[in-house]
Design a protein around this motif. Structure first.
Motif, PDB file in Angstrom:
ATOM      1  N   ALA A  17       0.835  -1.205   0.000  1.00 56.05           N
ATOM      2  CA  ALA A  17       0.000   0.000   0.000  1.00 56.05           C
ATOM      3  C   ALA A  17       0.867   1.250   0.000  1.00 56.05           C
ATOM      4  O   ALA A  17       0.567   2.227  -0.691  1.00 56.05           O
ATOM      5  N   PHE A  50      -2.555   0.230  -3.651  1.00 53.66           N
ATOM      6  CA  PHE A  50      -3.030   0.903  -2.446  1.00 53.66           C
ATOM      7  C   PHE A  50      -4.353   0.325  -1.964  1.00 53.66           C
ATOM      8  O   PHE A  50      -4.502  -0.008  -0.788  1.00 53.66           O
ATOM      9  N   GLY A  53      -3.805  -3.392  -0.732  1.00 51.92           N
ATOM     10  CA  GLY A  53      -3.111  -3.469   0.545  1.00 51.92           C
ATOM     11  C   GLY A  53      -3.964  -2.981   1.694  1.00 51.92           C
ATOM     12  O   GLY A  53      -4.039  -3.614   2.752  1.00 51.92           O
ATOM     13  N   LEU A  54      -4.636  -1.845   1.496  1.00 51.71           N
ATOM     14  CA  LEU A  54      -5.489  -1.298   2.545  1.00 51.71           C
ATOM     15  C   LEU A  54      -6.675  -2.218   2.815  1.00 51.71           C
ATOM     16  O   LEU A  54      -7.041  -2.444   3.975  1.00 51.71           O
TER      17      LEU A  54
END
Length: 78
Positions: A17, A50, A53-54
């Motif tokens: 992320a 991003f 990952g988040l």
């Protein structure tokens, strides 16, 4: 040992992320990284990294809290 494994499971998507944020920031400043031929492609890959990952970290924390009964009633298993 289990806590170390859980930490590794969270660090790797967190790192991805962070890399996604860096790629998006570099695109906004016009810095093209080497594996990408276009700025828009660099931004798109950064956005995917991003969000992925988040989402993984958020899902991991939500699953852990659901298992320990620390969520609201509407999120508990039926």
């Amino acid at each position: 040992m289990i806590r170390l494994l859980a930490l590794l499971v969270l660090v790797i998507p967190g790192f991805l992320a962070g890399l996604g944020i860096k790629l998006m920031r570099d695109m906004l400043f016009g810095i093209l990284q080497s594996p990408f031929p276009f700025l828009w492609l660099q931004f798109l890959v950064g956005l995917i990294l991003f969000i992925g990952g988040l989402g993984f970290v958020a899902g991991f924390i939500f699953h852990r809290d659901r298992k320990n009964n620390k969520v609201q009633n509407k999120f508990k298993d039926k």
